[in-house]
Motif scaffolding. Sequence first.
Motif, short mmCIF file in Angstrom:
data_model
loop_
_atom_site.label_atom_id
_atom_site.label_comp_id
_atom_site.label_asym_id
_atom_site.label_seq_id
_atom_site.Cartn_x
_atom_site.Cartn_y
_atom_site.Cartn_z
N GLU A 165 41.74 35.97 24.45
CA GLU A 165 40.83 34.84 24.58
C GLU A 165 41.60 33.59 24.99
N ILE A 166 41.09 32.89 25.98
CA ILE A 166 41.76 31.69 26.50
C ILE A 166 41.64 30.55 25.48
N VAL A 167 42.79 30.03 25.05
CA VAL A 167 42.78 28.90 24.12
C VAL A 167 43.18 27.60 24.82
N ASP A 168 43.86 27.72 25.96
CA ASP A 168 44.20 26.54 26.75
C ASP A 168 44.68 27.01 28.12
N PHE A 169 44.70 26.11 29.08
CA PHE A 169 45.15 26.47 30.42
C PHE A 169 45.53 25.20 31.18
N PHE A 170 46.31 25.37 32.24
CA PHE A 170 46.60 24.26 33.13
C PHE A 170 46.85 24.80 34.53
N ASP A 171 46.69 23.92 35.50
CA ASP A 171 46.78 24.30 36.90
C ASP A 171 47.63 23.26 37.62
N LEU A 172 48.93 23.49 37.65
CA LEU A 172 49.84 22.60 38.36
C LEU A 172 50.37 23.33 39.58
N VAL A 173 51.52 23.96 39.46
CA VAL A 173 52.03 24.76 40.58
C VAL A 173 51.21 26.03 40.73
N ARG A 174 50.82 26.62 39.59
CA ARG A 174 50.02 27.83 39.56
C ARG A 174 49.14 27.79 38.31
N VAL A 175 48.13 28.65 38.26
CA VAL A 175 47.27 28.72 37.07
C VAL A 175 48.03 29.45 35.96
N MET A 176 48.09 28.81 34.80
CA MET A 176 48.71 29.41 33.63
C MET A 176 47.76 29.26 32.46
N MET A 177 47.67 30.30 31.65
CA MET A 177 46.76 30.29 30.51
C MET A 177 47.52 30.64 29.24
N TYR A 178 47.11 30.02 28.16
CA TYR A 178 47.54 30.44 26.84
C TYR A 178 46.39 31.25 26.26
N VAL A 179 46.66 32.50 25.90
CA VAL A 179 45.59 33.37 25.43
C VAL A 179 45.97 34.00 24.09
N LYS A 180 44.96 34.24 23.27
CA LYS A 180 45.15 34.82 21.94
C LYS A 180 44.68 36.26 21.96
N ASP A 181 45.55 37.20 21.57
CA ASP A 181 45.19 38.61 21.63
C ASP A 181 44.46 39.06 20.36
N LYS A 182 44.20 40.35 20.25
CA LYS A 182 43.42 40.88 19.12
C LYS A 182 44.14 40.70 17.78
N ASP A 183 45.45 40.51 17.81
CA ASP A 183 46.21 40.26 16.59
C ASP A 183 46.31 38.77 16.26
N THR A 195 51.52 33.56 26.97
CA THR A 195 51.25 32.96 28.28
C THR A 195 50.85 34.03 29.29
N VAL A 196 49.82 33.74 30.07
CA VAL A 196 49.48 34.58 31.22
C VAL A 196 49.63 33.69 32.46
N ALA A 197 50.58 34.04 33.32
CA ALA A 197 50.88 33.23 34.50
C ALA A 197 50.48 33.99 35.75
N LEU A 198 49.77 33.31 36.64
CA LEU A 198 49.28 33.95 37.87
C LEU A 198 50.25 33.71 39.02
N HIS A 199 50.94 34.77 39.40
CA HIS A 199 51.86 34.73 40.54
C HIS A 199 51.24 35.49 41.72
N THR A 200 49.94 35.38 41.86
CA THR A 200 49.24 36.00 42.99
C THR A 200 49.50 35.17 44.25
N ASP A 201 49.05 35.68 45.40
CA ASP A 201 49.31 35.00 46.66
C ASP A 201 48.79 33.56 46.66
N ASP A 202 47.63 33.35 46.02
CA ASP A 202 47.07 31.99 46.00
C ASP A 202 47.36 31.25 44.69
N LYS A 203 48.28 31.83 43.89
CA LYS A 203 48.71 31.23 42.62
C LYS A 203 47.55 31.02 41.65
N GLY A 204 46.53 31.86 41.79
CA GLY A 204 45.40 31.82 40.87
C GLY A 204 44.31 30.85 41.23
N ARG A 205 44.39 30.22 42.41
CA ARG A 205 43.40 29.19 42.78
C ARG A 205 41.97 29.75 42.84
#
Length: 220
Positions: A55-73, A78-88
């Motif tokens: 579950e996403i608890v926070d995120f930011f979009d500077l160079v690329r989209v990055m999310m702080y997510v909380k798992d089932k535990d 951190t989930v960082a998007l290194h896709t071609d469009d950097k998560g745009r």
Amino acid sequence: MPNNRKNKMPQSLLRNGVNFPTFSDLPDEYEVDLTYYNETPRGFEPSQHWCFLGEIVDFFDLVRVMMYVKDKDGRVITVALHTDDKGRSLAPQVKKGHTVAVLYGQQHGFLDMSVGIRVEEASNIKIIPCSLDQLLKASDEVAARKPGQPRRCGSCGQEENTSEDRQLRWCSRCKHASYCGEDCQKKAWADGHKADCKVLVGVQWFAARDWRRFHDWFSF
């Protein structure tokens, strides 16, 4: 040492700790995890699928989209998007409280010494517009329905009786809830199925696939 994860009895599909592991149970990016691979004369080959949910608890979009997510535990990573469009292209869907699903995620060490998941393929990540708790409860609801179990109207509770020509009709979106007719369907929609429906649709994508046998890579 035996792999205890293989012996767990899941409450429902998305609570299955093997195919839907928490971050600590994800494969390390530099190791071959025999939970998900078999050794063959041709080398290591995938044996089953896995998907990380958080579950996403926070995120930011500077160079690329990055999310702080909380798992089932309850662990935040951190989930960082290194896709071609950097998560745009995904950015408009990223909201606090929504669930992120990452196919074939691996434990990754970032340069800042934090750990998380590095996503390189856009087709391996999806945002589901509900909380992780809602998604897991919907998974339990889907699992609780047994084949051949009589259906009941999701509004008035009346049981289907085909011998008396009293047939219920499925919700056209989630294919899980069913109703006597249009009046009951409209009432149920207003009473909460509008929110539940999109969560059940999210679960159905996972439920429609065989996670324990590998034939080809899944993609969203």
